[in-house]
Enzyme design. Structure first.
Site, short mmCIF file in Angstrom:
data_model
loop_
_atom_site.label_atom_id
_atom_site.label_comp_id
_atom_site.label_asym_id
_atom_site.label_seq_id
_atom_site.Cartn_x
_atom_site.Cartn_y
_atom_site.Cartn_z
N GLY A 221 0.87 -1.28 -0.10
CA GLY A 221 0.04 -0.10 0.02
C GLY A 221 0.68 1.27 0.03
O GLY A 221 1.92 1.44 -0.60
N ILE A 222 0.44 2.32 0.80
CA ILE A 222 1.10 3.51 0.94
C ILE A 222 2.54 3.45 1.45
O ILE A 222 3.44 3.94 0.91
CB ILE A 222 0.28 4.47 1.72
N ASP B 20 16.41 -2.45 3.44
CA ASP B 20 16.69 -3.16 4.51
C ASP B 20 15.43 -3.63 5.25
O ASP B 20 14.60 -2.75 5.36
CB ASP B 20 17.70 -2.56 5.43
N ASN C 195 3.72 4.58 9.12
CA ASN C 195 2.58 4.19 8.34
C ASN C 195 1.85 2.93 8.77
O ASN C 195 0.70 2.89 8.49
CB ASN C 195 3.50 3.89 6.85
N ALA C 196 2.56 2.16 9.58
CA ALA C 196 1.86 0.92 9.83
C ALA C 196 0.79 1.23 10.60
O ALA C 196 0.67 1.94 11.58
CB ALA C 196 2.82 -0.17 10.34
N SER D 28 -5.92 9.49 8.70
CA SER D 28 -6.99 8.95 7.96
C SER D 28 -8.32 9.88 8.06
O SER D 28 -8.57 10.54 8.65
CB SER D 28 -7.56 7.60 8.66
N TYR E 62 -10.31 2.78 15.37
CA TYR E 62 -9.16 3.13 14.50
C TYR E 62 -9.55 4.84 14.26
O TYR E 62 -8.57 5.40 14.26
CB TYR E 62 -9.68 2.57 13.14
N LYS F 234 -6.60 7.58 15.03
CA LYS F 234 -6.17 8.32 13.96
C LYS F 234 -6.51 9.98 14.56
O LYS F 234 -5.56 10.74 14.19
CB LYS F 234 -6.76 8.18 12.70
#
Length: 249
Positions: free
Chosen positions: A22-23, A58, A86-87, A141, A154, A158
């Site tokens: 994804g992103i 890496d 990001n995760a 988000s 979520y 966010k």
């Protein structure tokens, strides 16, 4: 004429959490192709366990809610120029976020874990010699600014990340560390793919986007790299919305 921006991150070190899809993958790839030395994290044992191109990066296996794993990863960096938080995921472990257990799990994964990693990397970021200052970019988000009743944990996490972005930006500005956020709209990724099986929900989302389509991951990656560049040296505590007009319609 393409009108495309090119970036030069030669000599820079970058860490992208969730850089295997994804992103995150689009961002890690663009950083790599712009000359940065990129470390990515993922939950599988090794890069061969993914069906995307992770060459030239890496790889570090990491479960973001594993505090010891986060500490070990952070301690491996003496200097760091770029951190991309990001995760994250909704419905962690398949839990219902409207329950106490599911809500707590989502907040731990999507808010507390990125804060822990960022805080642990403070020393490495402060030691960065990057022109324009070291940069932290947080992925927000639409769930932070609009009601999404099925994922209350979520959304709350966010929203907390956006507040954290502003607070840490002000707190760490004297050290030259820049912290900003990018708030994507609906992006065509593995996380949104289940909507393909519920066409009416997918169409409702598309109908709510003035541009009439979901974003491609690379369309989010470019604004992220801008915030990491010296061209954004005066930007701190900002949240760039990249949503095709979703939030204004």
């Amino acid at each position: 004429m393409t009108g495309r921006v090119s970036f030069d991150f030669a000599g820079s070190t970058a860490l992208v959490t969730g850089g295997t899809s994804g992103i995150g993958h689009a961002t890690a790839t663009l950083l790599r192709d712009s000359g940065a030395h990129v470390t990515i994290t993922g939950t599988r044992p090794g890069p061969a366990d993914y069906d995307v191109d992770l060459s030239g990066m890496d790889y570090r296996q990491l479960t973001l809610t594993d505090a010891d794993g986060v500490d070990t990863l952070a301690e491996s960096f003496t200097t760091l120029d770029i951190l991309i938080n990001n995760a994250g995921a909704n419905f962690p472990g398949g839990l219902d976020e409207a329950t106490g257990e599911g809500f707590t799990a989502s907040v731990e994964l999507n808010l507390l874990a990125p804060f822990r990693l960022t805080e642990r990397l403070y020393g490495a970021l402060k030691a960065s010699p990057a022109e324009g200052g070291p940069s932290v970019v947080v992925l927000g988000s639409m769930a932070a600014i609009r009601a999404v009743p099925v994922v209350p944990g979520y959304g709350a996490a966010k929203a907390g990340l956006l507040s954290l972005t502003r607070s840490l930006a002000a707190r760490w500005a004297p050290d030259g560390i820049r912290i900003n956020a990018v708030v994507p709209g609906v992006v065509a990724t593995r996380m949104t793919a289940p909507m393909d099986y519920v066409p009416e929900i997918k169409q409702w989302q598309i109908d709510h986007i003035p541009l009439g389509r979901f974003a491609r991951p690379e369309e989010i990656a470019s604004p992220i790299l801008y915030l990491c560049s010296a061209d954004a040296s005066y930007s701190i505590g900002s949240a760039i919305v990249v949503d095709g007009g979703y939030s204004v319609f």
